[in-house]
Scaffold this motif. Sequence first.
Motif, PDB file in Angstrom:
ATOM      1  N   ASP A 193      -3.639   1.999  -6.371  1.00 13.18           N
ATOM      2  CA  ASP A 193      -2.386   1.496  -5.818  1.00 13.18           C
ATOM      3  C   ASP A 193      -2.680   0.610  -4.619  1.00 13.18           C
ATOM      4  N   SER A 200       2.041   5.116   2.861  1.00 12.54           N
ATOM      5  CA  SER A 200       2.937   5.311   1.720  1.00 12.54           C
ATOM      6  C   SER A 200       4.381   5.271   2.196  1.00 12.54           C
ATOM      7  N   TYR A 227       3.568   7.585  -4.830  1.00 15.33           N
ATOM      8  CA  TYR A 227       2.530   7.376  -5.844  1.00 15.33           C
ATOM      9  C   TYR A 227       2.198   8.653  -6.609  1.00 15.33           C
ATOM     10  N   ARG A 231      -0.324  -0.945  -1.615  1.00 17.00           N
ATOM     11  CA  ARG A 231       1.047  -0.790  -1.120  1.00 17.00           C
ATOM     12  C   ARG A 231       1.120  -1.131   0.364  1.00 17.00           C
TER      13      ARG A 231
END
Length: 424
Positions: A352, A220, A173, A354
Amino acid sequence: MGHEELLARHRAVMPDWMALYYEHPIELASASGRRVTDREGRTYLDFFAGILTNAVGYDVAEISDAIRSQLATGVLHSSTLYLIRSQVELAEKIAELSGIPDAKVFFTNSGTEANETALMLATQFRRSDQVLALRNSYHGRAFATVAITGNRGWSASSLSPVKVSWVHGGYRYRSPFKDLSDADYVKACVADLREVIETTTAGDVACMIAEPIQGVGGFSSPPDGLFGAFKEVLDEYGILFVSDEVQTGWGRTGEHFWGIQSHGVTPDAMTFAKGLGNGLAIGGVVARGDLMDCLTANSLSTFGGNPIATTGALATLEYLLDNDLQANAAKLGERLIDGLRDIAADRPAVGDVRGKGLMIGLEMVGPDGAPDPAKAVAVLEGTRERGLLVGKGGLYGNVIRLAPPMTLTEDEVEEALGILEDVL
């Protein structure tokens, strides 16, 4: 005794650096299913599971009964100087599930200790103290594992028993390559890996260690296939690859049993912990036989793989497999992440959404897209007030982490989404 009194006693005798959640920390007194109740009688839906450790929830009869049966024998401990039947049976299952050829297993008490063991094996096998690690990574709180942790907020010391070189890839990201396509992102990270090896090492590196999905780093992950591409480069140099599956193992990502399987590669070793014991202290390493057997000095573990921990872990693994909790993680994880993306669509504070399976991160940002840890704290507090426990992490402390027990139900997903929508 209420929370405030216990908090005062805690602060008097516990280290200042031992983090507590919430402005007013809570004590969990009882639990069942996916719900926990604090000492003051408030019940919460648990979406962090003791940092992904209570993988199949609380008060599971099959696991509790297995532990009680071992307690009834009177043998709580023997050390690895004696044969332990449940340890052997558990090792057999893990070796088979690993997909690693001729695999052997060594049990520890935690993920930190597992990663320390993997580093010891790799550096001894390769006769090298050089290690490749990913930026934004977290691998534990001991001397060597702090050294390979690429997150300043969790690196207590710059001293190190290994020489570490840092590679791009895990945190897309905010990566300098973030705007590239998946294929070009992989190419850029592979080129970076090769350059790092050629410019910052002597070539004879012991290993690369990587989390398929970075846990403390905010859930992530790179595009699928990155670590497979990395492995091709590592093989050119004879560098071992260690997959840190402490948070991604046991089917939590839904699509695969181990997180690294998304990348089409079999590592030389994997470390594991957390969910295997469903709350009991257990970790370990599963590795190629020649790698595991490379130590020439005497060694053992006093507590690693003890009868109580391995009996409970064996019951946990059997329950997880018998009830196909991996499929449940895939199904409900998809609903959860789709629901969160719908919620985030008109909420610019969520930069974000994710994750995979029941391992999902929400990155909180300011109007300019900069990390906003204050918003993450507000979500953490707001969800608790409404009866939902979530986690927090990320390089900047601005990521909400969701990792409920894998026995989660559809109704509980909708309940959590309702609370998160309200808070966000």
